[in-house]
Design an enzyme around this catalytic site. Structure first.
Site, PDB file in Angstrom:
ATOM      1  CD  GLN A   1       1.513  -2.244   3.388  1.00  0.00           C
ATOM      2  OE1 GLN A   1       2.123  -1.610   4.472  1.00  0.00           O
ATOM      3  NE2 GLN A   1       0.814  -2.420   2.631  1.00  0.00           N
TER       4      GLN A   1
ATOM      5  CE1 TYR B   1      -3.873 -10.056   1.832  1.00  0.00           C
ATOM      6  CE2 TYR B   1      -5.508 -11.449  -0.150  1.00  0.00           C
ATOM      7  CZ  TYR B   1      -5.223 -11.665   1.354  1.00  0.00           C
ATOM      8  OH  TYR B   1      -5.428 -12.078   2.813  1.00  0.00           O
ATOM      9  CD  GLU B   2      -6.636  -4.084   2.759  1.00  0.00           C
ATOM     10  OE1 GLU B   2      -6.029  -3.206   3.355  1.00  0.00           O
ATOM     11  OE2 GLU B   2      -7.852  -4.249   3.125  1.00  0.00           O
ATOM     12  N   GLY B   3      -2.821  -3.538  -0.128  1.00  0.00           N
ATOM     13  CA  GLY B   3      -1.218  -2.172  -0.424  1.00  0.00           C
ATOM     14  C   GLY B   3      -0.122  -3.328  -0.581  1.00  0.00           C
TER      15      GLY B   3
ATOM     16  NE  ARG C   1      -1.866  -0.468   4.082  1.00  0.00           N
ATOM     17  CZ  ARG C   1      -1.397   1.079   3.345  1.00  0.00           C
ATOM     18  NH1 ARG C   1      -1.039   1.671   3.825  1.00  0.00           N
ATOM     19  NH2 ARG C   1      -1.963   0.911   1.956  1.00  0.00           N
TER      20      ARG C   1
END
Lengths: 600, 600
Positions: A445, A438-440, A297
């Site tokens: 977040q 992406y990646e959350g 992240r």
């Protein structure tokens, strides 16, 4: 040159804001002097500017191609990747024990940034390899580490992360991929994974897939997920790639941006089961993934900053060149470069202020990471670790959200030419759009920021940040009394207002997350953005104080820093009051939650 | 159906906010009853939903193609255009004298909106024809009107606007195209025009180009520009297309979006001169263009609303379908449709509130246009005309700026799927990006709002708007005292704050535009956005008052209106304070203007 690494600003942030000298004092970092740091950045800048940056547009126009299960990377990428490996860039911050250079994250951060600015599609490949390395360092067996880490850290082999399935995106509880124990101690893996970045390609002789899957007796939900290592080619005894494993790339996606980065659909086990090796213990896969995710992240946050920087450079160059219209103040009878028009300046200043402030916060976070790893005092290690963990969702969420605004303004500065693909500004606008997803996603977040990072410790770390901001406010106030530059007064006023808004938001979350979770989480993204603006503004305030002291040393650079900080104070920080209003008004299910599903 | 015309909301805005009944009382509009209006919208909705909407994605995947000077429109477009002509849609608001239907702009507005929602690339073609029609009505000779208007108003022939040249975009003073008088009373036109929407295509047997050019003795700058009519085929005596004129399409652009809409480079006069006919008088071309531009800018504002509506519909549909994660309030043990997650609701509510409020303001502007044309009282005609002129840059600038946010949120709601082109959300994000650029960038709109629309009359019209908002505030206050619904109090508070911010901004412009033009124009775009948010918020306040009165008639519809207005009050209106801060802080060259060109 289509991209020039902003080494001057990087060094400023590292040395003046993020404490490079303090990090260099940590065990094992004695070589990290200002001189070596500058030299490393210059070497990286050369590679990025000369080799990677020109391939950015090539890759956009010639996306990676799928053919019969194989993927050919965009023209020139394979050769550039060989140079990347040759230069040892993959091993920058990984342990010397496995061939890495063991440099601090604070130094890796600008290197990551320049790679991503130069060629974001290319840079996603080593980012994923970093993820695989982190996972093996965290939970791999000694044999696994010995077998895979040297290959990954040298960059010879690349890594992937296989989480998402068609029905399981943000919600990993719904994951279905299966792992059946085999008699040889390995597992047979079955299932379909989607959105696998660089899941198949021809730049490296082997690809190490890390795959989340369920063993037969695993509990339902997120507590029954294990992590497996599934190499594309099973290594021979001598370490060379051997038999082809039962994992196939069945297609790659046709995407809005990042077109050179192949996004694969991987099919595991159609020919009897892919051979996978358990990493760590069964059912602890998600836990390992969360540790890694903080690194991933942070890296995606750097992507936002990197693409914003490149969009800014392009827009500023165009604005200096393009001649159009007379200035509104009558200072010329003829048309002038558009950079002299106030609104163009406003757009460029917005792009610059957002980018520089986000860079500062990200590098500061990186230095907390280094202190958390190597500070001699255990309690301080824990404290720095907590701050880093708190900052990660903000660096990820806010830096990627602002990249949307910056790349959009980049198109706008170009006027009609911005809409023409050959101009190049549109590529950044397209490429950036995946970053807050992406990646959350930003909402994920924000959930992390509320749940694990604000509420779990009763707001302790969040309030520590407020206390540090108060220290800076006190300095600003003292300085404003002694100095006629209106930047100090402006920054003090707007940072103070922002900090008060942030405190109210923290209090709101602490009070309501249990009693009215819908209200709290409806304010999640506004809370994340508010925190991002205030914490980045705090860095700008620190930059302002330092720059005013040093202005005589380099009037153009420090003068620009002062003006940018002043702009941030008056144009960006005032946005916090709107976010505060959004957060607080979600209470009592007003506004956001009043519409029922069918009314939309 | 990929697009459903929001007839219910359109009718609500027309009847409750924009005064359809008052417009119907104007001379010649007796047929415009609520029933006919509803019937026309339903017929349009059928054509848009069934014929045009499915071609939107087809056109994106199969852009118009250039081949040897000719352009083939995307598959299906030619046939759809024939149906469009057959339905008489081009003539909707044009004079019956030339075959039009002579309907008010208030009724044309929703028809425009649905065309643009259904297929924006397609809809740009009739929009440009509208521009050519307006120009001929304004300044064409009787013979020109008789010859061209019936063909254009029936839709048989299409029109284009040729302004931009490579060196002359926003700055038309730099225009170089030449027009040499010929012995036959016509002119020979020479030059290169770029960014010509639908400048060449195969949907119609003839194209009528309106071209800005300079005659040999014309004064320099914008006062030496004349307007010419240059048909692709010179009409025969019987009106049929005759000899091919000397204008060639040398290429079309490769664009970020609107791919089905060919953007042509047109070369005039390479074979001796294109035959052009002067429209109106020499050197008055820009003046005619400005009159037309108000219509074109309104139409582009409608494009912003239209694409926002479509992006909203797609996102809401996906959010109802996609099942992922348990709700934060524990109301379900299993995963739920994502529309039940607070942040998804926040995003959808933002999309909806921005879109509905902008629709309301645009339709209200349209009704001022109709009153300005046909009100029996001359002084009221002038007054409505001034309000319409004031609103046009706001409708254009703000509706297109918000379309960027709405289409971006549309991608975000889709998560990773949003980045995949096949999903379709990305097309709206790409298509929308030109809207704040063409027909005058947002900065150009802001300059118009400041210069011609705020300062020229000493702020008279702008202050009239404040007075009208005050009337609504008084109603809100009375209602809040009598009604427990917190929406009234919230709307009163935030609309009042926004209105005060707007007044401060108006005063700032009046005070500084002469003495410190850089400061004024540096605040131009913030001033435009602030005005847009407040004026759209005022429409939401009016919608709130009406809906609360009528709630019992249709609780779901009016309840949603009330909730959306409430959301607008607490989430959108608070943004005004940041814009006010930006505007006011530009004074004294602080912030924006402090960086010199070389420091960027």
């Amino acid at each position: 040159m289509s991209y020039t690494t902003p080494i001057r600003d990087m060094m400023f942030v590292m040395t003046e804001l993020a404490g490079l000298d303090t990090v260099a004092d940590l065990a094992g970092y004695a070589d990290v002097t200002r001189e070596t740091t500058q030299a490393i950045l210059e070497e990286g800048a050369k590679f990025c500017g000369e080799v990677l940056a020109p391939l950015n547009v090539t890759g956009d126009r010639n996306p990676s191609q799928w053919h019969d299960g194989e993927v050919n990377a965009s023209p020139g990428f394979k050769e550039a990747f060989a140079q990347f490996v040759e230069g040892g860039w993959q091993g920058l911050m990984h342990p010397a024990e496995y061939g890495g250079q063991d440099l601090p994250k604070l130094l890796a951060a600008p290197c990551l940034e320049m790679l991503k600015s130069a060629n974001l599609s290319f840079a996603t490949c080593p980012s994923l390899t970093d993820g695989a390395i982190e996972a093996l360092l965290l939970a791999g067996s000694a044999a696994q580490r010995a077998q895979y880490l040297p290959k990954l850290i040298s960059g010879e082999w690349t890594g992937t992360m296989n989480l998402t399935e068609p029905q399981a995106g943000s919600d990993l509880a719904m994951l279905r991929a299966r792992a059946e124990p085999a008699e040889d101690g390995a597992y047979r893996i079955f299932g379909t994974k989607i959105f696998i970045t660089w899941g198949e390609h021809d730049m490296a002789p082997n690809i190490v897939h890390l795959v989340l899957a369920r063993t037969p007796d695993a509990p339902a939900g997120v507590k029954g997920i294990s992590l497996f290592l599934v190499p594309k080619f099973l290594p021979n005894a001598d370490g060379s790639p051997g038999a082809r494993n039962d994992v196939q790339c069945v297609s790659i996606e046709h995407k809005l941006g990042l077109k050179a980065s192949p996004t694969a659909v991987l099919q595991f086990g159609d020919a009897g089961g892919a051979t996978g090796f358990l990493i760590g213990e069964e059912n602890r896969g998600l836990e390992y993934m969360f540790v890694m995710m903080n690194a991933a992240r942070f890296a995606v946050g750097m992507q936002g900053i990197a693409i914003a920087e490149r969009a800014y450079q392009k827009a500023a160059a165009y604005a200096r060149e393009r001649v159009q219209s007379r200035p509104v103040d009558g200072s010329s009878d003829g048309p002038v470069p558009i950079i002299r028009h106030p609104d163009v300046k406003r757009m460029l200043a917005t792009m610059r202020a957002l980018t520089e402030s986000a860079r500062a916060l990200a590098y500061v976070a990186a230095s907390h990471f280094d202190l958390a790893r190597r500070h001699p005092d255990e309690s301080l290690r824990a404290r720095h670790g907590a701050i880093y963990d708190y900052l990660v969702p903000i660096v990820k969420g806010w830096s990627t959200e602002l990249s949307l605004e910056v790349t959009s303004l980049g198109v706008q500065v170009h006027g009609g030419m911005g809409f023409i693909e050959e101009t190049g500004a549109a590529q950044y606008y397209r490429d950036a759009r995946i970053l807050p997803i992406y990646e959350g996603t930003t909402a994920i977040q924000a959930n992390d920021l509320i749940g694990r990072k604000t509420v779990r410790d009763g707001g302790a770390v969040a309030r520590q940040m407020l206390a540090r901001i108060d220290d800076t406010l006190a300095e600003l106030k003292a300085r404003a009394a002694a100095d006629s530059n209106p930047a100090f007064t402006a920054m003090h006023r707007h940072l103070l207002a922002g900090r008060m808004a942030m405190e109210n938001a923290i209090d709101f979350m602490l009070r309501h997350v249990k009693s009215d979770p819908n209200a709290a989480f409806a304010g999640g993204v506004p809370y994340l953005k508010l925190s991002g603006i205030v914490l980045c503004g705090w860095q700008m305030a620190r930059a302002l104080l330092t720059s005013a002291t040093r202005e005589a040393e380099d009037p153009s650079f420090y003068g620009a820093k002062i003006a940018t900080a002043h702009f941030y104070a008056t144009h960006i920080l005032p946005q916090t009051s709107a976010f505060e209003a959004s957060i607080v008004s979600a209470r009592g299910n007003e506004g956001v939650l009043a519409l029922d599903d069918a009314q939309f």
